[in-house]
Design a protein around this motif. Structure first.
Motif, PDB file in Angstrom:
ATOM      1  N   UNK A 149      -4.434  12.311  -0.634  1.00 47.81           N
ATOM      2  CA  UNK A 149      -3.432  11.295  -0.924  1.00 47.81           C
ATOM      3  C   UNK A 149      -3.786  10.596  -2.232  1.00 47.81           C
ATOM      4  N   UNK A 150      -2.776  10.149  -2.937  1.00 48.74           N
ATOM      5  CA  UNK A 150      -2.962   9.252  -4.073  1.00 48.74           C
ATOM      6  C   UNK A 150      -2.696   7.847  -3.551  1.00 48.74           C
ATOM      7  N   UNK A 151      -3.690   6.973  -3.654  1.00 51.61           N
ATOM      8  CA  UNK A 151      -3.573   5.610  -3.160  1.00 51.61           C
ATOM      9  C   UNK A 151      -3.137   4.693  -4.303  1.00 51.61           C
ATOM     10  N   UNK A 152      -2.088   3.911  -4.064  1.00 55.07           N
ATOM     11  CA  UNK A 152      -1.630   2.880  -4.990  1.00 55.07           C
ATOM     12  C   UNK A 152      -1.639   1.573  -4.213  1.00 55.07           C
ATOM     13  N   UNK A 207       4.286  16.927  -0.507  1.00 51.54           N
ATOM     14  CA  UNK A 207       5.439  16.705   0.355  1.00 51.54           C
ATOM     15  C   UNK A 207       5.739  15.214   0.423  1.00 51.54           C
ATOM     16  N   UNK A 208       6.860  14.812  -0.134  1.00 51.53           N
ATOM     17  CA  UNK A 208       7.178  13.386  -0.161  1.00 51.53           C
ATOM     18  C   UNK A 208       7.519  12.836   1.221  1.00 51.53           C
ATOM     19  N   UNK A 209       7.817  13.692   2.188  1.00 52.02           N
ATOM     20  CA  UNK A 209       8.091  13.223   3.545  1.00 52.02           C
ATOM     21  C   UNK A 209       6.834  12.674   4.222  1.00 52.02           C
ATOM     22  N   UNK A 210       5.664  13.045   3.718  1.00 45.89           N
ATOM     23  CA  UNK A 210       4.401  12.567   4.280  1.00 45.89           C
ATOM     24  C   UNK A 210       3.881  11.310   3.586  1.00 45.89           C
ATOM     25  N   UNK A 211       4.632  10.774   2.622  1.00 48.69           N
ATOM     26  CA  UNK A 211       4.225   9.543   1.944  1.00 48.69           C
ATOM     27  C   UNK A 211       4.220   8.383   2.928  1.00 48.69           C
ATOM     28  N   UNK A 212       3.339   7.425   2.689  1.00 52.34           N
ATOM     29  CA  UNK A 212       3.227   6.244   3.550  1.00 52.34           C
ATOM     30  C   UNK A 212       3.345   4.996   2.690  1.00 52.34           C
ATOM     31  N   UNK A 217      -5.606   2.411  -8.304  1.00 49.02           N
ATOM     32  CA  UNK A 217      -5.168   3.799  -8.104  1.00 49.02           C
ATOM     33  C   UNK A 217      -6.410   4.620  -7.789  1.00 49.02           C
ATOM     34  N   UNK A 218      -6.296   5.422  -6.749  1.00 55.28           N
ATOM     35  CA  UNK A 218      -7.456   6.184  -6.303  1.00 55.28           C
ATOM     36  C   UNK A 218      -7.000   7.401  -5.516  1.00 55.28           C
ATOM     37  N   UNK A 219      -7.761   8.450  -5.550  1.00 54.93           N
ATOM     38  CA  UNK A 219      -7.501   9.631  -4.732  1.00 54.93           C
ATOM     39  C   UNK A 219      -8.367   9.549  -3.480  1.00 54.93           C
ATOM     40  N   UNK A 222       0.863  -1.172   0.000  1.00 55.62           N
ATOM     41  CA  UNK A 222       0.000   0.000   0.000  1.00 55.62           C
ATOM     42  C   UNK A 222       0.901   1.224   0.000  1.00 55.62           C
ATOM     43  N   UNK A 223       0.618   2.151  -0.899  1.00 57.22           N
ATOM     44  CA  UNK A 223       1.409   3.372  -0.985  1.00 57.22           C
ATOM     45  C   UNK A 223       0.450   4.542  -1.033  1.00 57.22           C
ATOM     46  N   UNK A 224       0.532   5.424  -0.041  1.00 56.27           N
ATOM     47  CA  UNK A 224      -0.238   6.664  -0.008  1.00 56.27           C
ATOM     48  C   UNK A 224       0.731   7.808  -0.278  1.00 56.27           C
ATOM     49  N   UNK A 225       0.568   8.462  -1.414  1.00 57.08           N
ATOM     50  CA  UNK A 225       1.502   9.504  -1.837  1.00 57.08           C
ATOM     51  C   UNK A 225       0.871  10.877  -1.667  1.00 57.08           C
TER      52      UNK A 225
END
Length: 147
Positions: free
Chosen positions: A123-126, A94-99, A139-141, A87-90
């Motif tokens: 967030x952009x969800x992958x 700010x890339x420091x807040x990516x999960x 992929x979802x917002x 799971x990637x939340x972008x």
């Protein structure tokens, strides 16, 4: 002192050079963060992502993400049991807040993303997973607002 046409040309060239140098230095100061550092490597596998996204869109029931007070809950349908995934939340700002998290579902096919990891905003969800040796990609917002 009287100015002739030569002086005007020199003044015009000087102003033009100052203008060009100002543009050069101001363009150099702007930040240029890339969305991903390994852009060219990802480009080589882009067709696989397209195929995985088509397979996910063809599913009768898709994974759902809901907001709760304790975080976001990702719920998979009972017929989907992923072997592995991520799971990637972008955050675009700010890339420091990516999960980034590995996909670990509980007995009810759910996964919690804790509220303390999330910041208010978009967030952009992958969501990637493998099921029966086939890859799937959603992929979802999504929006997170602290409750």
């Amino acid at each position: 002192m009287k100015l002739n046409w030569g002086h005007y040309i020199a003044i015009a060239l000087g102003c033009f050079m100052i203008f060009i140098l100002t543009l050069l230095f101001s363009a150099n100061d702007s930040g240029h963060a890339m969305v991903t550092e390994d852009y060219y490597e990802k480009e080589l596998t882009f067709q696989n992502e397209i195929d995985a996204e088509k397979r996910a869109n063809a599913l009768a029931e898709k994974p759902v993400i809901n907001s709760q007070a304790n975080g976001m809950v990702l719920t998979f349908p009972v017929e989907i049991v992923p072997n592995e995934g991520s799971l990637f939340l972008m955050r675009n700002n700010n890339e420091l807040d990516d999960i980034r998290m590995p996909l670990k579902l509980d007995g009810k096919n759910k996964m919690l993303i804790p509220a303390n990891k999330l910041k208010d905003g978009e967030y952009e969800l992958f969501l990637k997973w493998k099921n029966e040796n086939k890859e799937y990609l959603v992929k979802k917002t999504v929006q997170w607002i602290s409750q």
